[in-house]
Design a protein around this motif. Sequence first.
Motif, PDB file in Angstrom:
ATOM      1  N   ASN A 249       0.678  -1.303   0.204  1.00 31.05           N
ATOM      2  CA  ASN A 249       0.316  -0.004   0.715  1.00 31.05           C
ATOM      3  C   ASN A 249       0.949   1.279  -0.026  1.00 31.05           C
ATOM      4  N   TYR A 250       2.104   1.130   0.384  1.00 34.06           N
ATOM      5  CA  TYR A 250       2.774   2.346   0.414  1.00 34.06           C
ATOM      6  C   TYR A 250       3.321   3.051  -0.741  1.00 34.06           C
ATOM      7  N   ARG A 251       3.402   1.646  -0.798  1.00 36.45           N
ATOM      8  CA  ARG A 251       4.136   2.079  -3.195  1.00 36.45           C
ATOM      9  C   ARG A 251       3.279   2.015  -3.848  1.00 36.45           C
ATOM     10  N   THR A 252       1.936   1.702  -3.985  1.00 32.85           N
ATOM     11  CA  THR A 252       1.229   2.761  -4.279  1.00 32.85           C
ATOM     12  C   THR A 252       1.008   4.413  -3.960  1.00 32.85           C
ATOM     13  N   VAL A 253       0.950   3.888  -2.919  1.00 37.33           N
ATOM     14  CA  VAL A 253       0.557   5.350  -2.420  1.00 37.33           C
ATOM     15  C   VAL A 253       1.661   6.541  -2.446  1.00 37.33           C
ATOM     16  N   ARG A 254       3.174   6.144  -2.789  1.00 40.22           N
ATOM     17  CA  ARG A 254       4.015   7.204  -2.977  1.00 40.22           C
ATOM     18  C   ARG A 254       3.837   6.872  -5.013  1.00 40.22           C
ATOM     19  N   ALA A 255       3.357   5.946  -5.781  1.00 38.15           N
ATOM     20  CA  ALA A 255       3.174   5.948  -7.029  1.00 38.15           C
ATOM     21  C   ALA A 255       2.244   6.849  -7.788  1.00 38.15           C
ATOM     22  N   LEU A 256       1.294   6.898  -6.941  1.00 39.66           N
ATOM     23  CA  LEU A 256       0.017   7.905  -6.853  1.00 39.66           C
ATOM     24  C   LEU A 256       0.419   8.932  -6.951  1.00 39.66           C
ATOM     25  N   GLN A 257       1.147   9.394  -5.605  1.00 37.21           N
ATOM     26  CA  GLN A 257       1.573  10.611  -4.857  1.00 37.21           C
ATOM     27  C   GLN A 257       2.234  10.935  -7.089  1.00 37.21           C
ATOM     28  N   ILE A 258       3.112  10.755  -6.670  1.00 38.62           N
ATOM     29  CA  ILE A 258       4.963  11.066  -8.123  1.00 38.62           C
ATOM     30  C   ILE A 258       4.284  11.194  -9.063  1.00 38.62           C
ATOM     31  N   GLY A 259       2.954  10.473  -9.672  1.00 35.38           N
ATOM     32  CA  GLY A 259       1.877  10.348 -11.189  1.00 35.38           C
ATOM     33  C   GLY A 259       1.331  11.269 -10.804  1.00 35.38           C
ATOM     34  N   GLN A 260       0.027  11.459  -9.747  1.00 35.71           N
ATOM     35  CA  GLN A 260      -0.994  12.289  -9.874  1.00 35.71           C
ATOM     36  C   GLN A 260      -1.042  12.770  -8.566  1.00 35.71           C
ATOM     37  N   GLU A 261      -0.466  13.845  -7.849  1.00 31.14           N
ATOM     38  CA  GLU A 261      -0.819  14.044  -7.319  1.00 31.14           C
ATOM     39  C   GLU A 261      -2.366  14.780  -6.603  1.00 31.14           C
ATOM     40  N   ASP A 262      -3.445  15.345  -7.470  1.00 30.39           N
ATOM     41  CA  ASP A 262      -4.238  15.505  -7.817  1.00 30.39           C
ATOM     42  C   ASP A 262      -5.818  14.168  -7.548  1.00 30.39           C
ATOM     43  N   SER A 263      -5.100  13.504  -7.682  1.00 25.70           N
ATOM     44  CA  SER A 263      -6.438  12.189  -7.198  1.00 25.70           C
ATOM     45  C   SER A 263      -6.052  10.783  -7.037  1.00 25.70           C
ATOM     46  N   LEU A 264      -5.391  12.052  -5.878  1.00 25.89           N
ATOM     47  CA  LEU A 264      -5.613  10.609  -4.752  1.00 25.89           C
ATOM     48  C   LEU A 264      -6.194  10.281  -3.871  1.00 25.89           C
ATOM     49  N   LYS A 265      -6.960  11.247  -3.939  1.00 22.72           N
ATOM     50  CA  LYS A 265      -8.829  10.519  -3.516  1.00 22.72           C
ATOM     51  C   LYS A 265      -9.399   9.515  -3.671  1.00 22.72           C
ATOM     52  N   GLU A 266      -9.126   9.813  -5.228  1.00 23.81           N
ATOM     53  CA  GLU A 266      -9.613   9.202  -6.055  1.00 23.81           C
ATOM     54  C   GLU A 266      -8.909   7.214  -5.974  1.00 23.81           C
ATOM     55  N   THR A 267      -8.500   7.045  -5.481  1.00 20.72           N
ATOM     56  CA  THR A 267      -7.643   6.187  -5.507  1.00 20.72           C
ATOM     57  C   THR A 267      -7.708   4.891  -4.489  1.00 20.72           C
ATOM     58  N   ASP A 268      -8.651   5.931  -3.336  1.00 22.01           N
ATOM     59  CA  ASP A 268      -8.759   4.574  -1.850  1.00 22.01           C
ATOM     60  C   ASP A 268      -9.120   3.129  -2.603  1.00 22.01           C
ATOM     61  N   THR A 269     -10.259   3.568  -3.416  1.00 21.27           N
ATOM     62  CA  THR A 269     -10.778   2.242  -3.893  1.00 21.27           C
ATOM     63  C   THR A 269     -10.024   1.132  -3.864  1.00 21.27           C
ATOM     64  N   LYS A 270      -8.478   1.436  -4.448  1.00 22.54           N
ATOM     65  CA  LYS A 270      -7.223   0.413  -4.820  1.00 22.54           C
ATOM     66  C   LYS A 270      -6.372   0.637  -3.526  1.00 22.54           C
ATOM     67  N   MET A 271      -7.248   0.819  -1.815  1.00 23.21           N
ATOM     68  CA  MET A 271      -6.176   0.686  -1.382  1.00 23.21           C
ATOM     69  C   MET A 271      -6.951  -1.019  -0.775  1.00 23.21           C
ATOM     70  N   ASP A 272      -6.007  -2.206  -0.028  1.00 23.94           N
ATOM     71  CA  ASP A 272      -6.449  -3.298  -0.073  1.00 23.94           C
ATOM     72  C   ASP A 272      -6.360  -3.394   1.810  1.00 23.94           C
ATOM     73  N   PHE A 273      -6.234  -2.167   2.256  1.00 21.55           N
ATOM     74  CA  PHE A 273      -6.040  -2.303   3.747  1.00 21.55           C
ATOM     75  C   PHE A 273      -7.945  -3.683   3.856  1.00 21.55           C
ATOM     76  N   ALA A 274      -9.222  -2.850   3.744  1.00 20.79           N
ATOM     77  CA  ALA A 274     -10.189  -3.544   4.382  1.00 20.79           C
ATOM     78  C   ALA A 274     -10.309  -5.106   3.851  1.00 20.79           C
ATOM     79  N   SER A 275      -9.655  -5.833   3.076  1.00 17.30           N
ATOM     80  CA  SER A 275      -9.476  -7.051   2.149  1.00 17.30           C
ATOM     81  C   SER A 275      -8.781  -7.633   3.246  1.00 17.30           C
ATOM     82  N   PHE A 276      -7.680  -6.720   3.842  1.00 19.89           N
ATOM     83  CA  PHE A 276      -7.330  -7.858   4.675  1.00 19.89           C
ATOM     84  C   PHE A 276      -7.976  -8.279   5.962  1.00 19.89           C
ATOM     85  N   GLY A 277      -7.545  -9.489   6.369  1.00 21.28           N
ATOM     86  CA  GLY A 277      -8.654  -9.938   7.413  1.00 21.28           C
ATOM     87  C   GLY A 277      -9.475 -11.267   7.123  1.00 21.28           C
ATOM     88  N   ASP A 278     -10.107 -10.706   6.893  1.00 17.69           N
ATOM     89  CA  ASP A 278     -11.727 -11.937   6.826  1.00 17.69           C
ATOM     90  C   ASP A 278     -11.756 -12.564   5.391  1.00 17.69           C
TER      91      ASP A 278
END
Length: 890
Positions: A249-278
């Motif tokens: 997730n850290y690498r994903t966030v860093r890549a999005l910050q470098i590539g597109q600073e303004d679209s960071l809020k729209e990439t929350d769906t790509k974060m797989d924190f929520a899929s971790f666990g159950d």
Amino acid sequence: MAGGKAKKEKAKAQQHMPYQGGISFHKSKGQHILKNPLLVDSIVQKSGVKPTDVVLEIGPGTGNLTKKLLEVAKKVIAVEIDPRMVLELQRRFQGTPHSNRLTVIQGDVLKTDLPYFDICVANIPYQISSPLTFKLLNHQPVFRAAIIMFQREFAMRLVAQPGDKLYCRLTVNTQLHARVFHLLKVGRNNFRPPPKVDSSVVRIEPRRPRIEVKQKEWEGFLRICFNRKNKTLGSIFRQKSVISLLEKNYRTVRALQIGQEDSLKETDTKMDFASFGDDQGMEMDDEGADDDEMEVEDGEPDEVQSEFKDKVLGVLKEGDFEEKSNFFAFESNGTIAWTLHLDYKCNLGTAPVRGGHGKVYLIADNRILVIKYGSIVAFEAEAEVFFGPRPGEPAEAEIIGLSVSTSGSTVYINVKNRGLFAYHSHGSLLWSVGPVLYQFGYRQGCRKNITDCYFDSPPVLDQCEDSIYISNTEGELYCLSIRSRYFRWIQDFSSLDKNFTTTPGNNGHLYVTVPTKTLVLALDVFSGNVLWQRSIGPLSKVDSAPIVDSNGWISIGSLDGFLYSFSPNGVLKKFSRMNAENSMIQVGPFLDCSGFAVYSSQIEMEGKASHTSGEYTLVSAIRPKGALFTMLVPATGSIYWSERYPGHVSPLFSESDLSHFVMNEETVLAFLAASKIGTPLQCRTIGQKLASSCSQERTKLVSIYTGNERAILLFLFFESALMLVLIGLVRFCCTFWAKKKLKDQGLGSFLDKRCSLQLKKKALDKTITELEQKAVEETAMNSEVFEKLGDTVRERECIERKLSTSYSLGRDRTGSQPKPMLPVHQMGRRKSYSFEDAKQKKVTMLHTLTDTSSGESSTEEETSMLEDMVSSTEAKAQTPVVHLDTSSSE
């Protein structure tokens, strides 16, 4: 057809329960209408509705709760999804004074935009509990409070505190945005139709200002934290899978910050924190996971992952989430005296045990640690392993409990399935014993089950009797000596219960508490017999145990609100400073520093109720309202101090280091006793307290035989006679074996010589008798006969002296010698003697003896002269009569 139709109608009747007016309720839609008017009044009263409030009611049903809300509120907005209930509400309040203050919205509350409201009061369908709660917390503008009826388990999760079993992600998310309070418990019979579970009413107050977080990241973070609830945060974030996920997730966030600073809020769906666990099947027990595979090793080949790992560990260190345990020592005023870092996890169920001056023993990770401490400046506290595997080695055996003698010289440890071990304070093993002992050919202990029987209680010491008390899994209580491994007695309490606690009285009594039966028994420490048995109120824990003060009184608190105190003879006193119907005593009491008084805490509860089910009494309450701490002497009933909490005692905790810790009632009571607050009694040392209690011990009863008195007297007489004989025999033997002749010649030669002297003496006695007869029979005086007679007499005297001195069997008799017929006199002495013969002739003879200083030989010069001869006509005796006369010749 008729039968099939009947079954169909019956099934339909079970799903829909008719109501007055022909309305049926659907359980599948969560329609359970409150039918208890008292409960409705209580909910409205606890909601705190003001006359100026706009109230939002969700799921009004037939309007039982709506009617009460309209009576106290300015306006009520009811949201109902069932059109039948909407018509019922309109018909019920149409034409009433409240009709213009009621607004009914038909629709799904989860899909409806809610209007402005001040307070929400609702009896909702339980299947929408979680989404509705978060919809209300996200509602703008923020309302004042929401009073909602939830399923009881869901409500308990909302109000759970850190450390509770029900503490979960729902708890954290809810309490992040609101304060939650439990108001009252509602039974299932208060509804129509009754649900299958109980319910609870909860009050939710949104926090102002609202705490803003990135919800998806926050949800993923909570999933990681609560994935394995038995692990600490430090160990969870050291797992390989967690670090890999964070790195991804850290690498994903860093890549999005470098590539597109303004679209960071729209990439929350790509974060797989929520899929971790159950979804990934990570929910597992501690025993089911391989910790070695889950831990991140130092030699990780991936340099990038190692760098990210260092970052994660750095964050954990900054946040003080490292995997560690700290041991705190407090002063009596609540300030921290010193802190010690431990490499092991302490057993929170077992309190540390003081082991003499400067030592504390505690159980941590199935090891016994000894903490040595001293002056804060001169000596730094340190911990070492006293019993168990060394650091880095796995602990296989489970330690149940430990005790330390008053002097701290001996440590007693109970290890599950292994037995009781006694160790010297230096670490050497003194003895060990198991629950089964074969003595004199008989098996002692575990009489009913020998397979799964082991000691299951901490060892309890009786310092006055030097005894150890411990119980096994079969309900048997053992009494052992502190210095040996043999049992003094075993008492079986399995007929009462297999779970009980023991408390030494240190006064000749042992007290056994059976919580499930609410009984206290007093035992005789010498025999284990029950002296008396008393009943008490219901107890809060299965390991509840009383305390014993220096007066010998035992005290224990009960959930019925009373402090039960018993004298050593079983006399009961009950103490209660509050109304017992609305209060309870859950912990304690604790002894004060003098040993005569106790500190107790009585908690005032809201909605306390109790009922009896068979042999058990169940006590329940809603929440505590306050506490009353009291110091009293049970023996006299005198109360020295009493204070409410919150009150003047509150600064003791809020202004000290205790304010940084979460304390329960038992901890608060322990600090009150240690702070010596309110006590006018003089404090005493542990030794003084033991001396006071041990002095009350009754004398041990000795069994004496009181049977046949004549037989006892005869036995005593025979015993005395035998003792005299033995004394004489011992004295004779001592004298006999001390003889010089015996030592020089030996026993055989000594006895032979003595026997020969006795024979020779008998022969001389016979010769003397013959010479005397011969001298009497002869009419003329024959000097040869008398000379021979004198020599024979002297020889016999010499033999008698030897037999009475050198060759005697007893003590030498040198002081008393037999009087000779013809004694030897000193030189210059004149001796005369006379005798009568059978013919009545009296002869008087005069002789002088001259003796030299030699040992046994002498030269004798004897001159005899016939002085007179007198004849007598009458015979006076048949034997000669000798008359002796001694005179000095100068």
